[in-house]
Design a protein around this motif. Structure first.
Motif, mmCIF file in Angstrom:
data_model
loop_
_atom_site.group_PDB
_atom_site.id
_atom_site.type_symbol
_atom_site.label_atom_id
_atom_site.label_comp_id
_atom_site.label_asym_id
_atom_site.label_seq_id
_atom_site.Cartn_x
_atom_site.Cartn_y
_atom_site.Cartn_z
ATOM 1 N N LEU A 273 -1.554 5.680 3.613
ATOM 2 C CA LEU A 273 -0.783 4.837 2.705
ATOM 3 C C LEU A 273 0.687 5.221 2.605
ATOM 4 C CD1 LEU A 273 -3.375 4.539 -0.214
ATOM 5 C CD2 LEU A 273 -2.988 2.941 1.666
ATOM 6 N N LEU A 274 1.006 6.506 2.760
ATOM 7 C CA LEU A 274 2.377 7.000 2.618
ATOM 8 C C LEU A 274 2.951 6.585 1.264
ATOM 9 C CD1 LEU A 274 3.595 6.373 6.289
ATOM 10 C CD2 LEU A 274 2.802 8.517 5.296
ATOM 11 N N ALA A 275 4.016 5.806 1.229
ATOM 12 C CA ALA A 275 4.642 5.437 -0.056
ATOM 13 C C ALA A 275 3.690 4.667 -0.957
ATOM 14 C CB ALA A 275 5.894 4.602 0.191
ATOM 15 N N ALA A 276 2.748 3.954 -0.362
ATOM 16 C CA ALA A 276 1.820 3.148 -1.158
ATOM 17 C C ALA A 276 0.832 4.000 -1.948
ATOM 18 C CB ALA A 276 1.047 2.187 -0.245
ATOM 19 N N TYR A 277 0.688 5.288 -1.623
ATOM 20 C CA TYR A 277 -0.299 6.116 -2.327
ATOM 21 C C TYR A 277 0.069 6.286 -3.807
ATOM 22 C CZ TYR A 277 -3.991 9.650 -2.718
ATOM 23 O OH TYR A 277 -5.114 10.347 -3.073
ATOM 24 N N PRO A 278 1.263 6.807 -4.130
ATOM 25 C CA PRO A 278 1.605 6.888 -5.556
ATOM 26 C C PRO A 278 1.798 5.512 -6.189
ATOM 27 C CG PRO A 278 3.482 7.553 -4.210
ATOM 28 C CD PRO A 278 2.315 7.416 -3.289
ATOM 29 N N LEU A 279 2.282 4.549 -5.396
ATOM 30 C CA LEU A 279 2.521 3.216 -5.952
ATOM 31 C C LEU A 279 1.222 2.498 -6.311
ATOM 32 C CD1 LEU A 279 5.453 1.941 -3.686
ATOM 33 C CD2 LEU A 279 5.559 2.493 -6.124
#
Length: 496
Positions: A273-279
């Motif tokens: 996910l990269l950036a999508a993980y915390p988002l």
């Protein structure tokens, strides 16, 4: 004319963006690994051997567990016209590999488009836009969508299920998951059960109607796969039942390595996910509507974590829903970027997107160097053919090389001949009539090392620019028979 172009881009611009990235990955890294071996060889055999089943690769090298031919038949039928044209023009078979991978990518991205359109209808244009941005800056989904893995074939059907779920066509969604479970990946059952339970508890489906509808779908799917695969494998067979028995009942999959329970959450999902993980976590807090979509998918990953053998591709089907939640969060942050508190989140979000893009570039560069034997065979074809084409050139490909980039699509026509015979001790290779060896060993009696092919080894951090270096080391070696004067007369780079 300008209006037509504008309308075209408005309708298909996102598809062109994602498709261009996926196609770039295909052309830059065309070779395949052992995980893709069954389907890629099946596609080759369907296209080139057709009804001559005795020539099919899977009968000689069946693999650990059988797999269905249905996905390979679908992709091959779409790629067949272009492959036929290339065959008539005597184009190298490697371009047929491009054709089947692009055909597969077209299927998967078409199903992702269906899901994306439902995202637009339910959550709006901005959420759709951020969904595409997040998908584009991630590496694995677009890299894998053209790779002939059972997980990827299942992903296409799961995308349809997600789309029907958003459209509130719940029975269609369940039937899609049944199809994916019965035919492509039995582990999709771990997604089907939580989703079915949620739909029952929220009274969006009735138990009796679900049983009738789903039983009929399951029976038809079992009949289809048993009919086709029993013919192709020449024995009565339901492939995914044997996979389920091997992996879940016998737990034999753990022989290929194990990871701790938390691995999907602490290693696989952050890389997927990269950036999508915390988002995506933020999205759950900001929009209560997404929680009902997240829970079954989160449960899927949680249930899968109980199996000791874990691989990143096993949870690839969870990415679209997690990206949806992340897109909702990104939209909220963007729309409120001028307000107090939110203005601090906005640059953080932009930074995360840039970090994701950087990680994707580095991961792609590493993956591009991860198919050394495919590059080695290409170099051999370019350098190792003699002016006299009357004699056959026999190439032995060892198990390691066959697993790291070489498939039947990489083979050339006469005078080249190939052997993947297993179990030959290195000291006995000199007793065979092989012209060349592609092998993981740097030295073999009776052969001279002609070329060493480097492959990705590790990432190294350093002070200076660039701060990250990809370390490569020799992975595969081309050896020539010392008794063959034509081989010895040629100028080779050597292995030192």
């Amino acid at each position: 004319m300008a209006s037509k172009s504008s309308n075209f881009l408005e309708r298909y611009g996102y598809d062109l963006l994602l498709g261009s990235i996926a196609a770039f990955y295909v052309f830059m890294a065309p070779y395949t690994k052992v995980e893709e071996s069954f389907n890629v060889q099946a596609m080759h055999d369907i296209l080139y051997h057709r009804h001559h089943l005795d020539n099919y690769d899977h009968l000689e090298f069946p693999g650990v567990v059988p797999r269905t031919f249905l996905g390979a038949l679908l992709v091959s039928s779409l790629a067949a016209p272009s492959v036929l044209a290339m065959d008539l023009l005597h184009v190298s078979k490697i371009y047929s590999l491009f054709a089947v991978r692009l055909a597969l990518g077209g299927i998967i991205l078409s199903t992702l488009r269906f899901f994306r359109l439902q995202v637009r209808h339910k959550f709006g244009l901005q959420v759709e836009a951020f969904f595409v941005i997040l998908t584009a800056v991630q590496f694995h989904l677009l890299f894998y969508c053209t790779r002939p893995l059972p997980n990827v074939l299942a992903l296409g059907v799961v995308n349809l299920a997600y789309g029907y779920w958003l459209k509130e066509k719940c029975y269609a969604a369940i039937n899609c998951l049944i199809f994916a479970t019965v035919i492509f990946r039995c582990d999709i059952l771990l997604l089907l059960c939580p989703l079915g339970l949620e739909l029952l508890l929220t009274r969006r489906i009735s138990l009796w109607k679900a049983l009738k509808c789903c039983s009929l779908c399951a029976i038809l799917c079992i009949g289809l796969t048993v009919l086709v695969d029993s013919i192709m494998w020449k024995r009565l067979l339901w492939p995914e039942f044997e996979v389920f028995w091997f992996n879940s009942v016998l737990n034999r999959s753990s022989e290929w390595g194990t990871h701790p329970f938390h691995w999907y959450f602490t290693s696989a999902l952050p890389r997927l996910l990269l950036a999508a993980y915390p988002l995506f976590l933020l999205g759950v807090l900001l929009d209560r509507r997404i929680l009902l979509f997240i829970l079954p998918v989160f449960s899927f990953v949680l249930l899968y974590s109980k199996l000791p053998h874990k691989e990143l591709r096993f949870i690839l089907s969870s990415v679209p829903i997690f990206n949806l939640s992340a897109a909702i969060a990104a939209t909220r942050v963007y729309n409120n970027r001028k307000k107090t508190y939110w203005k601090f989140l906005y640059p953080i979000m932009l930074g995360l997107l840039l970090i994701s893009l950087g990680c994707t570039v580095i991961t792609f560069m590493a993956s591009n160097e991860n198919y050394p034997s495919g590059h080695a065979l290409k170099h051999l074809h370019e350098t190792g053919q003699f002016a006299n084409r009357t004699n056959e050139l026999w190439v032995h490909i060892d198990t390691f090389s066959a697993m790291n980039g070489i498939s039947r699509f990489c083979e050339n026509k006469f005078p080249w001949r190939y052997s993947k015979e297993e179990g030959i001790p290195p000291e006995e290779l000199c007793q065979r009539n092989f012209t060349y060896l592609i092998n993981e060993h740097p030295a073999i009696n009776g052969f001279k090392c002609l070329l060493a092919e480097n492959g990705f080894s590790r990432v190294r951090l350093r002070t200076g620019f660039p701060p990250i270096l990809l370390v490569k080391e020799p992975k595969v070696y081309i050896h020539g028979n010392v008794r063959n004067k034509d081989v010895m007369r040629r100028n080779w780079p050597g292995c030192s």
